[in-house]
Design a protein around this motif. Structure first.
Motif, short mmCIF file in Angstrom:
data_model
loop_
_atom_site.label_atom_id
_atom_site.label_comp_id
_atom_site.label_asym_id
_atom_site.label_seq_id
_atom_site.Cartn_x
_atom_site.Cartn_y
_atom_site.Cartn_z
N LEU A 103 0.88 -1.17 -0.04
CA LEU A 103 0.05 0.01 0.05
C LEU A 103 0.99 1.25 -0.04
CD1 LEU A 103 -2.96 0.76 2.35
CD2 LEU A 103 -1.23 2.33 2.56
N LYS A 104 0.41 2.30 -0.90
CA LYS A 104 1.08 3.51 -0.70
C LYS A 104 0.17 4.85 -0.66
CE LYS A 104 5.67 2.26 -1.41
NZ LYS A 104 6.51 2.76 -0.41
N VAL A 105 0.44 5.77 0.05
CA VAL A 105 -0.31 6.87 0.23
C VAL A 105 0.63 8.25 -0.23
CG1 VAL A 105 -1.48 8.23 2.02
CG2 VAL A 105 -1.16 5.56 2.39
N PHE A 106 -0.22 8.99 -1.01
CA PHE A 106 0.14 10.14 -1.34
C PHE A 106 -0.46 11.38 -0.52
CE2 PHE A 106 -0.34 14.43 -3.94
CZ PHE A 106 0.83 14.55 -4.24
N VAL A 107 0.34 12.19 0.09
CA VAL A 107 -0.16 13.31 0.96
C VAL A 107 0.09 14.45 0.23
CG1 VAL A 107 0.38 14.63 3.05
CG2 VAL A 107 0.72 11.94 2.91
N PHE A 144 5.53 4.07 3.66
CA PHE A 144 4.24 4.06 2.99
C PHE A 144 4.02 5.04 2.15
CE2 PHE A 144 4.22 1.40 6.79
CZ PHE A 144 4.24 0.17 6.15
N LEU A 145 4.85 6.16 2.17
CA LEU A 145 4.54 7.66 1.49
C LEU A 145 5.10 7.36 0.00
CD1 LEU A 145 3.70 10.48 1.44
CD2 LEU A 145 6.38 10.90 2.18
N THR A 146 4.48 7.82 -0.87
CA THR A 146 4.82 7.84 -2.23
C THR A 146 4.78 9.43 -2.68
OG1 THR A 146 4.67 7.39 -4.48
CG2 THR A 146 2.48 7.45 -3.27
N LEU A 147 5.75 10.01 -3.32
CA LEU A 147 5.86 11.26 -3.95
C LEU A 147 5.29 11.27 -5.12
CD1 LEU A 147 9.42 12.39 -2.56
CD2 LEU A 147 7.31 12.63 -1.23
N PRO A 149 2.26 10.63 -7.29
CA PRO A 149 0.79 10.28 -7.13
C PRO A 149 0.18 9.26 -7.93
CG PRO A 149 0.83 12.64 -8.06
CD PRO A 149 2.37 12.00 -7.54
N SER A 150 0.85 9.06 -9.15
CA SER A 150 0.23 8.04 -9.94
C SER A 150 0.48 6.64 -9.49
CB SER A 150 0.93 8.12 -11.47
OG SER A 150 2.65 7.74 -11.17
N GLN A 151 1.42 6.43 -8.38
CA GLN A 151 1.62 5.02 -7.64
C GLN A 151 0.95 5.11 -6.34
OE1 GLN A 151 3.63 2.73 -8.99
NE2 GLN A 151 3.42 4.05 -10.79
N ALA A 152 -0.06 6.19 -6.03
CA ALA A 152 -0.60 5.87 -4.81
C ALA A 152 -1.92 5.21 -4.85
CB ALA A 152 -0.92 7.34 -4.57
#
Length: 456
Positions: A103-107, A144-147, A149-152
């Motif tokens: 799981l990945k999250v974009f903030v 779990f952060l992704t910079l 957004p296409s991978q979130a």
């Protein structure tokens, strides 16, 4: 249930050999016998080390994991250490790409007026609604952060709505919440395409106040207003939850614990009596109105707190205080039972403070949904008393003290229980933000990215 990893037991050996020569043996027999013994010893030790290596690197793989409700810890000192300590294998755990199915999250990087500007008031980081700040911080420093957004899988919207403290009574005023969040969403829609492609169904918000996503402190107004239309398809992390149908949870939601500072818990435990003595039988400090009907005509706490005060004030078994006291955690850590009655809303930070400080929470809030109830064994670490039975509290607590109190206390001292209810600035395995991610893993069907990949 949360699993507790056990380090394999160290294996060692102790070898002592004494070769004695016969006083009457011949010199040439001595030499050959000595050489033979050396070869036997070398071969034996080689086989021993090789077998020990195989065993130590394949330890009890089929051994069942320890159940959360059966692992018992009893010392205050070990609890104080466990509150702040990160497992030795934390780095390896957090780097595990298989966690939460990757799981990945974009903030979203929103202007400061939506979040960090509010931090000019230090209380914003520590008050009972501060989970909105803690989750934001933890995600920003997590693996779990992704910079990109296409991978979130999910998009976190960091808007702090609980830090506008009233100048009249000091309580958070959230009348601006709907406008502030709507403004943030509008900004997101103008800068990114991700909201519109799912109508926000993969977007995550925090609503850590009385009635969650209804954004009002009074239930009748909250019910009338309901969840804002612009959030109805999103995911809301909220402290409010009940088992029956309620307008304020008519949105995809996760019930999270109210914020309690892990640093304050650790300090309280470190300063607790060394012998762990609890000289208060039943404790409550907080608002208990003698005349509970307020100016709106509604009864605070559905009269529950008033009934507790009227019935047990003066009862030597109960330590009840209506005044505020900044060091009240020092009273919790000395108490056997801690009363957790509803206020305006059913939830209370006392739930978390009691568990973290080893006091058995006595939950008096009919129909409450408790945080992370799929992980935390609430039935084994707390008591639930119906609101109509508060007059029987004395007898109920006496009965528990004479029967299964020790079992409850052993369960409550499992460090994984308190860890699951505490937020940290950096994610720790098993802590409250970790449980949020675990809950989001169960909602991966909402991930646009995964749906797109599976359809290809």
């Amino acid at each position: 249930m949360l699993e507790q990893k056990r380090a394999p037991k160290s294996r060692g050996f102790y070898v002592r050999m004494k070769l004695q020569n016969s006083k009457h043996g011949r010199p040439q027999e001595k030499s050959s016998f000595y050489t033979y013994c050396k070869w036997v010893l070398w071969l034996s030790l080689t086989l021993y080390f090789f077998s020990s290596y195989l065993i130590s690197n394949h330890p009890n793989q089929n051994k069942p994991a320890t159940s959360l409700s059966k692992a018992h810890f009893s010392s205050l000192a070990s609890r104080a250490l466990s509150v702040s300590a990160i497992d030795n294998n934390t780095t390896a755990v957090l780097k595990n790409k298989g966690l939460f199915k990757g799981l990945k999250v974009f903030v979203y990087d929103l202007p400061a007026k939506f979040n960090t500007d509010w931090l000019s008031n230090d209380r914003c980081r520590t008050h009972l609604f501060a989970s909105e700040v803690a989750i934001h911080r933890a995600l920003l420093t997590s693996d779990f952060l992704t910079l990109d957004p296409s991978q979130a899988d999910f998009f976190f919207v960091p808007v702090y709505v609980s830090c506008n403290f009233s100048t009249v009574n000091g309580f958070p005023a959230i009348g601006h919440a709907r406008t502030l969040i709507a403004s943030a969403i509008q900004l997101i829609r103008t800068r990114y395409p991700f909201w519109d492609r799912t109508q926000g169904s993969d977007h995550v918000f925090v609503a850590s106040h009385d009635f969650g996503s209804c954004f009002h402190t009074m239930e009748n107004v909250a019910i009338a207003d309901g969840v804002p239309d612009f959030m109805k398809k999103s995911i809301v992390l909220q402290t409010f939850g009940v088992k029956h149908k309620h307008p304020c949870q008519e949105v995809e939601n996760v019930v999270i614990p109210p914020y309690v500072s892990p640093e304050s818990v650790r300090t309280t435990l470190e300063n607790a009596p060394a012998d762990g003595r609890r000289d208060i039988f039943a404790f409550f400090r907080g608002k208990m109105e003698v005349h509970p009907k307020n100016v709106s005509g509604r009864y605070y706490s559905k009269r529950v707190r008033t009934n507790i005060w009227r019935k047990f004030n003066g009862d030597r078994r109960f330590y009840l205080q209506r005044s505020r006291f900044a060091g009240y955690q020092s009273e919790i850590v000395r108490s056997v039972f801690c009363l957790c009655p509803l206020g305006w809303a059913p939830w209370s930070p006392r739930l978390v403070e009691s568990v973290a400080l080893g006091c058995v929470p006595v939950i008096i809030a009919d129909g409450i949904r408790l945080p992370f109830d799929d992980v935390v064994p609430w039935a084994e670490i707390s008591l639930t008393v119906a609101e109509r039975d508060v007059g029987k509290l004395g007898n109920i607590l006496e009965h528990v003290a004479a029967t299964n109190l020790s079992a409850i206390q052993k369960n409550i001292w499992d460090p994984r229980v308190s860890r699951a209810l505490l937020f940290h600035d950096r994610i720790q395995p098993g802590d409250a933000t970790w449980q949020v991610l675990s809950s989001l893993e169960n909602k991966l069907a909402r991930s646009y990215r995964r749906a797109s990949v599976s359809s290809e």
